[in-house]
Design an enzyme around this catalytic site. Structure first.
Site, short mmCIF file in Angstrom:
data_model
loop_
_atom_site.label_atom_id
_atom_site.label_comp_id
_atom_site.label_asym_id
_atom_site.label_seq_id
_atom_site.Cartn_x
_atom_site.Cartn_y
_atom_site.Cartn_z
N TYR A 1 0.85 -1.19 0.00
CA TYR A 1 0.00 0.00 0.00
C TYR A 1 0.88 1.24 0.00
O TYR A 1 1.91 1.28 0.68
CB TYR A 1 -0.90 0.03 1.25
CG TYR A 1 -2.33 -0.32 0.91
CD1 TYR A 1 -3.03 0.46 0.00
CD2 TYR A 1 -2.97 -1.41 1.47
CE1 TYR A 1 -4.34 0.15 -0.35
CE2 TYR A 1 -4.27 -1.72 1.14
CZ TYR A 1 -4.95 -0.93 0.22
OH TYR A 1 -6.23 -1.24 -0.11
N GLU A 44 -0.60 4.84 -0.20
CA GLU A 44 -1.41 6.06 -0.32
C GLU A 44 -0.56 7.31 -0.12
O GLU A 44 0.24 7.39 0.80
CB GLU A 44 -2.54 6.05 0.72
CG GLU A 44 -3.81 5.46 0.14
CD GLU A 44 -4.44 4.42 1.02
OE1 GLU A 44 -3.66 3.63 1.60
OE2 GLU A 44 -5.68 4.41 1.10
N ASP A 53 -7.72 13.63 -24.17
CA ASP A 53 -7.60 12.21 -23.83
C ASP A 53 -6.94 11.49 -25.02
O ASP A 53 -7.56 11.27 -26.06
CB ASP A 53 -9.01 11.65 -23.55
CG ASP A 53 -9.02 10.15 -23.31
OD1 ASP A 53 -7.97 9.50 -23.48
OD2 ASP A 53 -10.09 9.62 -22.95
N THR A 85 -4.63 6.22 -21.26
CA THR A 85 -4.40 4.90 -20.71
C THR A 85 -2.96 4.55 -21.05
O THR A 85 -2.30 5.23 -21.85
CB THR A 85 -5.34 3.84 -21.30
OG1 THR A 85 -5.30 3.96 -22.72
CG2 THR A 85 -6.76 4.00 -20.82
N LYS A 100 -2.54 0.84 -24.54
CA LYS A 100 -2.97 0.71 -25.95
C LYS A 100 -1.74 0.84 -26.84
O LYS A 100 -0.85 -0.01 -26.76
CB LYS A 100 -4.07 1.74 -26.23
CG LYS A 100 -5.33 1.51 -25.38
CD LYS A 100 -6.45 2.44 -25.78
CE LYS A 100 -7.74 2.13 -25.04
NZ LYS A 100 -7.93 2.90 -23.81
N ARG A 149 -2.02 -2.23 -17.91
CA ARG A 149 -3.33 -1.56 -17.90
C ARG A 149 -3.36 -0.50 -16.81
O ARG A 149 -3.13 -0.81 -15.64
CB ARG A 149 -4.44 -2.57 -17.63
CG ARG A 149 -4.55 -3.65 -18.64
CD ARG A 149 -5.83 -4.39 -18.48
NE ARG A 149 -6.91 -3.64 -19.08
CZ ARG A 149 -7.21 -3.71 -20.39
NH1 ARG A 149 -6.53 -4.49 -21.19
NH2 ARG A 149 -8.19 -3.00 -20.86
N1 DSN Z 1 -12.46 0.38 -24.31
C1 DSN Z 1 -11.49 1.18 -24.99
C2 DSN Z 1 -11.49 0.96 -26.45
O1 DSN Z 1 -11.62 -0.18 -26.86
O2 DSN Z 1 -11.34 1.89 -27.22
C3 DSN Z 1 -11.64 2.62 -24.66
O3 DSN Z 1 -11.46 2.77 -23.30
#
Ligand code: DSN
Length: 424
Positions: A52, A54, A198, A224, A227, A233
């Site tokens: 942890y 925090e 974003d 994120t 990707k 993730r």
């Molecule tokens: N779920 C993602 C996507 O497939 O684009 C976006 O967060």
């Protein structure tokens, strides 16, 4: 040697083996998915999951932070360098949480936010009506021009002047063209709005310098990490120095408790990987592959939304073929080609039964596939589309896909794919 997992929980072990084999024995064309390296995987499954932490480096609410502070600082410094950002927060558990934290850093409950509508390629968390973001904030959506597939900046500016949003959100989950963050930033300034960008889908392309970075034109950037960036993730926020405290407070204690230190450790590794010529070469190939796949699909008579792609993503408009997106994506899945059905901007079809198919090239590029394989893939997709009810032909395509997969093994952890999955 039998692993601890295999010994203790053979049922879960077996399922994980099957998922590894599925990922190995399929062409994964979901544009938000990828394969992480063995190094990223090792950090994700490390002892950091036990801790942890925090708070932030140097200011925690639990003892025993000698190592967590060092790891989180490394991740922050690597991200700052890579994106050229003043300040970075690496604690968001996901992209949606990062967005909510970004909004709450600069807006109050009831303030207006303005983002791209979900059926036009935006994300749920950009204020779509089923998301908490539209309940906490007053949400207004802008759209793309359904004919050209591009943004009509005059219309967007008009909408911004009418609603005077506190935040204009840019970025998308299903938009195949480049986004002009500079112009969006100017519109935001003209109405005294914050600009939150974003870049979840394109952050790997941004760090490789093949898509305009929003960092100079946005107050806050969210992404994120799994990707095109090819990390574990999670989510991340970048911002100008003057918003650093507000952003950090919004993530913790505003929305989250303890950060996932195993994910942050893996993110540090992924950011090191992304700061390399190999990563730039991969990102360039992602876009080249998408363009070739798009051209080959159009040669086969597929109509692409906006007429092609500038990034990693392709949106097929299936209306001219009169094939429902779900039926095609399910047939492709049986042929070991994994995609997702998707709405097409301007099409009134419901999201659960839309007329579009969304494809992307990050994962297959990580496997080493190039232009030549894109031609094969277009051929496979077209064959399945023309034989939707012919299981023999679909199975034959599946065999060819399996062969292709064995020629392009998943990096560093190739598993011989099974002939048949339990779910087929
Ligand atoms: N779920 C993602 C996507 O497939 O684009 C976006 O967060």
């Amino acid at each position: 040697m039998i692993s601890a997992l295999e010994q203790y929980d053979p049922q879960v072990y077996e399922l994980l083996q099957q998922e590894a084999a599925r990922q190995s024995g399929c062409i994964r064309l979901i544009p938000s998915e990828n394969y992480v390296s063995k190094a990223v995987m090792a950090a994700t499954g490390s002892c950091m999951t036990n801790k942890y932490a925090e708070g932030y480096p140097g200011k925690r609410y639990y003892e025993g932070q000698q190592i967590t502070d060092l790891i989180e600082s490394i991740a922050i410094e690597r991200a700052k360098k890579l994106f050229g950002a003043d300040h970075v927060n690496v604690q968001s558990h996901s992209g949606a949480v990062a967005n909510m934290a970004g909004y709450s850093a600069v807006a109050a409950v009831g303030d207006t936010i303005m983002g791209l509508s979900l059926p036009h390629g935006g994300h749920l968390s950009h204020g779509w009506n089923v998301s908490l973001t539209s309940k906490v904030f007053n949400s207004v959506s802008y759209e793309v021009d359904p004919e050209t597939g591009l943004f009509d900046f005059n219309k967007i500016e008009e909408l911004a002047k009418k609603h005077r949003p506190k935040i204009i959100i840019t970025g998308a989950s299903a938009y195949p063209r480049k986004i002009d963050f500079k112009t969006f930033g100017q519109i935001a300034k003209s109405v005294d709005a914050y600009h939150l960008s974003d870049i979840a889908h394109i952050s790997g392309l941004v760090v490789a310098g093949i898509h305009q970075s929003p960092v100079p034109y946005a107050d806050i950037v969210s992404t994120t990490t799994h990707k095109t960036l090819r990390g574990p993730r999670g989510g991340m926020l970048l911002c100008k120095e003057e918003l650093a405290k507000a952003v950090d407070k919004a993530v913790f204690p505003g929305l989250q408790g303890g950060p996932h230190m195993h994910t942050i450790s893996a993110l540090a590794v992924a950011l090191k990987e992304a700061d390399s010529p190999e990563f730039v070469a991969y990102a360039k190939q992602v876009v080249r592959n998408a363009k070739v796949l798009a051209d080959c699909l159009m040669e086969k008579g597929f109509k692409l939304f906006s007429g092609g792609t500038d990034n990693h993503l392709i949106l097929i408009d299936l209306r001219n073929k009169e094939i429902p997106g779900k039926k095609l994506s399910k047939a492709l899945d049986r042929a070991r080609i994994v995609t997702n059905y998707n709405t097409i901007p301007g099409d009134p079809a419901k999201p659960f039964n839309p007329n579009g198919l969304r494809l992307g090239t990050p994962a297959i590029t990580t496997r080493g596939m190039k232009e030549e394989q894109m031609k094969l893939l277009a051929d496979f997709i077209s064959t399945v589309a023309e034989n939707l009810d012919n299981e023999n032909t679909i199975a034959q395509v599946g065999e060819k896909v399996l062969l292709l997969c064995s020629e392009f093994p998943v990096p560093e952890h190739f598993i011989i794919p099974p002939k048949k999955f339990p779910f087929i």
